[in-house]
Design a protein around this motif. Structure first.
Motif, PDB file in Angstrom:
ATOM      1  N   LEU A 229       0.479  -0.955  -0.268  1.00 64.22           N
ATOM      2  CA  LEU A 229      -0.151   0.242   0.133  1.00 64.22           C
ATOM      3  C   LEU A 229       0.444   1.345   0.294  1.00 64.22           C
ATOM      4  O   LEU A 229       0.424   2.426  -1.269  1.00 64.22           O
ATOM      5  CB  LEU A 229      -1.355  -0.272   1.141  1.00 64.22           C
ATOM      6  CG  LEU A 229      -2.221   1.339   1.212  1.00 64.22           C
ATOM      7  CD1 LEU A 229      -3.338   1.078   0.033  1.00 64.22           C
ATOM      8  CD2 LEU A 229      -2.950   0.571   2.473  1.00 64.22           C
ATOM      9  N   GLY A 233       1.131   1.414  -3.841  1.00 56.80           N
ATOM     10  CA  GLY A 233       0.111   1.950  -4.023  1.00 56.80           C
ATOM     11  C   GLY A 233      -0.671   0.839  -3.464  1.00 56.80           C
ATOM     12  O   GLY A 233      -1.364   0.446  -4.179  1.00 56.80           O
ATOM     13  N   VAL A 234      -2.253   1.968  -4.377  1.00 53.14           N
ATOM     14  CA  VAL A 234      -3.512   1.074  -3.761  1.00 53.14           C
ATOM     15  C   VAL A 234      -4.073  -0.063  -4.834  1.00 53.14           C
ATOM     16  O   VAL A 234      -4.952  -1.107  -4.635  1.00 53.14           O
ATOM     17  CB  VAL A 234      -4.388   2.249  -3.724  1.00 53.14           C
ATOM     18  CG1 VAL A 234      -5.416   2.972  -5.082  1.00 53.14           C
ATOM     19  CG2 VAL A 234      -6.176   1.785  -2.734  1.00 53.14           C
ATOM     20  N   ARG A 263      -0.936   6.749  -8.560  1.00 57.06           N
ATOM     21  CA  ARG A 263      -0.554   6.936  -7.112  1.00 57.06           C
ATOM     22  C   ARG A 263      -1.894   7.947  -6.902  1.00 57.06           C
ATOM     23  O   ARG A 263      -1.871   9.129  -7.461  1.00 57.06           O
ATOM     24  CB  ARG A 263       0.518   7.097  -7.119  1.00 57.06           C
ATOM     25  CG  ARG A 263       1.903   6.083  -6.896  1.00 57.06           C
ATOM     26  CD  ARG A 263       1.570   5.078  -6.034  1.00 57.06           C
ATOM     27  NE  ARG A 263       1.391   5.147  -5.043  1.00 57.06           N
ATOM     28  CZ  ARG A 263       2.166   4.737  -4.017  1.00 57.06           C
ATOM     29  NH1 ARG A 263       3.364   4.324  -4.399  1.00 57.06           N
ATOM     30  NH2 ARG A 263       2.302   4.654  -2.720  1.00 57.06           N
ATOM     31  N   GLU A 269      -5.451   6.892  -0.156  1.00 57.99           N
ATOM     32  CA  GLU A 269      -5.316   5.649  -0.735  1.00 57.99           C
ATOM     33  C   GLU A 269      -5.122   4.481   0.278  1.00 57.99           C
ATOM     34  O   GLU A 269      -6.258   3.813   0.423  1.00 57.99           O
ATOM     35  CB  GLU A 269      -3.577   5.341  -1.276  1.00 57.99           C
ATOM     36  CG  GLU A 269      -2.763   5.808  -1.901  1.00 57.99           C
ATOM     37  CD  GLU A 269      -2.231   5.118  -3.165  1.00 57.99           C
ATOM     38  OE1 GLU A 269      -0.890   4.369  -2.550  1.00 57.99           O
ATOM     39  OE2 GLU A 269      -2.249   5.503  -4.485  1.00 57.99           O
ATOM     40  N   SER A 364      -2.550  15.906  -4.825  1.00 62.33           N
ATOM     41  CA  SER A 364      -2.100  14.767  -5.572  1.00 62.33           C
ATOM     42  C   SER A 364      -1.396  14.902  -6.623  1.00 62.33           C
ATOM     43  O   SER A 364      -1.786  16.223  -7.062  1.00 62.33           O
ATOM     44  CB  SER A 364      -4.334  14.349  -6.387  1.00 62.33           C
ATOM     45  OG  SER A 364      -3.634  12.959  -7.049  1.00 62.33           O
TER      46      SER A 364
END
Ligand SMILES: Nc1ncnc2c1ncn2[C@@H]1O[C@H](COP(=O)(O)OP(=O)(O)OP(=O)(O)O)[C@@H](O)[C@H]1O
Ligand SMILES: [Mg+2]
Length: 367
Positions: A229, A233-234, A263, A269, A364
């Motif tokens: 995670l 990344g998610v 990402r 996330e 972001s």
């Protein structure tokens, strides 16, 4: 109209203990209360709460025309109301002036009462808009404090989970791996002196148990906080989670996601991962299906999630019974980062959960 101060002679001495008691009750009654002469609207009696609200001493208010405490327009309105609706009891809304010139909006109710054999009106101020405003302000402040606290709690919980996951993986996992290595190496201390320098130090059962322990510790650590995670990344973390989920529950997950591996900010996330994790746990526990759909989409403004099953469904308008916290926690997590969760579900009509998490203002880098 300027205030005309006129003092009445002090009220007659109480005749009985009961009368004295009622006087005390009136004086201490927490709502501003007035007794007015029905004919002249002059103040015959007033309690502490009223004196305090208007910034006068109770004594100074005796004999004053109540009309002089109202704004001129509302003085006319009050007279009209009382004349037209002799037996009405309110509530009426008037603007009144306090000793320091402040105008307050009051809601007033009244009843006819005899007072020292004079026809009189007992008038009670039930609320003031001033106090409503204070209440609203206090509610807003309380909500903000609660929000900050929830946010902090979620952060602390995540940090603690990450810490325990690291400890399990790096410390306990490493020790167990070392132990297993020692057990599988031939000719270690345990069999020194028995003439068999090539036998493994641990029995096969011992080695099996340690291997199992290593697996359990790794699973526990992963469940607490999957390292991918943070690292990749998610989307990757979810793919990994779905594989394990299917292995454990037998429920297949169709995952619809962007081909790239986008990402997002860490807070987003984690929220997305935890919300989907809880939604899937619910599907396994409550939906009775063997298939679930998860969609993750992102545009420059929002990260959007959809989790859908065609199972038993439920009525999302009903308060969850007992101490279930899953759906509430989901909504709370989204809310804390400015997002929203919408649940569509009905008995035997499946469940759809839509989540919208804003990317703007979160720094972001995805677009
Ligand atoms: N996918 C689903 N299908 C059918 N019912 C669901 C689904 N998701 C939630 N529910 C219903 O909503 C209720 C509340 O869900 P919630 O996740 O808040 O609590 P829970 O799963 O019962 O307990 P927990 O606090 O452990 O999550 C559930 O008890 C269940 O009746
Ligand atoms: Mg749940």
């Amino acid at each position: 109209m300027p205030l005309q101060w006129k003092f009445l002679s002090p009220p007659p001495k109480p005749k009985s203990g009961a009368e004295e008691q009622f006087r005390t009750i009136f004086a201490r009654y927490p709502h501003a209360s007035w007794v007015l002469d029905r004919a002249t609207l002059r103040v015959l009696a007033v309690n502490e709460a009223a004196a305090l609200q208007f910034g006068y001493s109770a004594k100074a208010l005796l004999g004053v025309s109540y009309l002089d405490l109202l704004t001129p327009e509302d003085a006319v309105s009050m007279q009209r109301t009382l004349n037209q609706r002799t037996n009405s009891r309110g509530p009426a809304h008037w603007r009144m002036r306090t000793n320091n010139g402040e105008v307050i909006h009051v809601e007033v109710s009244w009843r006819p009462v005899p007072f020292n054999r004079v026809p009189a009106l007992l008038l009670v101020i039930e609320s003031t808009r001033q106090s409503m405003r204070r209440l609203e302000r206090e509610t807003d402040e309380g909500r903000e404090r609660l929000e900050a606290l929830s946010k902090r709690l979620v952060e602390i919980q995540e940090a603690e989970r990450a810490e325990i996951a690291r400890e399990l993986h790096d410390e306990i996992g490493q020790l167990l791996t070392g132990l297993k290595l020692m057990m599988t190496l031939p000719g270690t201390l345990a069999d020194a002196g028995n003439g068999n320098g090539t036998r493994a130090a641990g029995t096969p059962e011992m080695i099996k148990i340690v291997s199992e322990l290593i697996g359990r510790v790794r699973d526990l650590s992963m469940d607490l906080r999957p390292p991918m995670l943070d690292e990749i990344g998610v989307v990757a973390a979810l793919q990994w989670h779905f594989e394990r989920y299917t292995r454990r529950t037998g429920i297949k997950v169709s995952f619809d996601h962007p081909a790239s591996n986008p990402r997002f900010p860490a807070s987003l996330e984690i929220a997305a991962f935890r919300i989907i994790q809880e939604a899937l746990t619910n599907t396994a526990r409550h939906a009775g299906v063997d298939h679930v759909l998860v969609e993750l989409r992102a545009d420059p403004e929002y990260l959007r999630l959809r989790i859908e099953d065609l199972g038993h469904g439920f009525n999302p308008d009903l308060e969850p019974a007992g101490r279930s916290a899953g759906l509430t926690g989901m909504k709370e997590r989204a809310l804390l980062i400015g997002g929203q969760v919408t649940i569509e579900s009905a008995r035997d009509a499946g469940t759809r959960i839509f989540v919208v998490l804003p990317l703007r203002g979160t720094g972001s880098t995805w677009n």
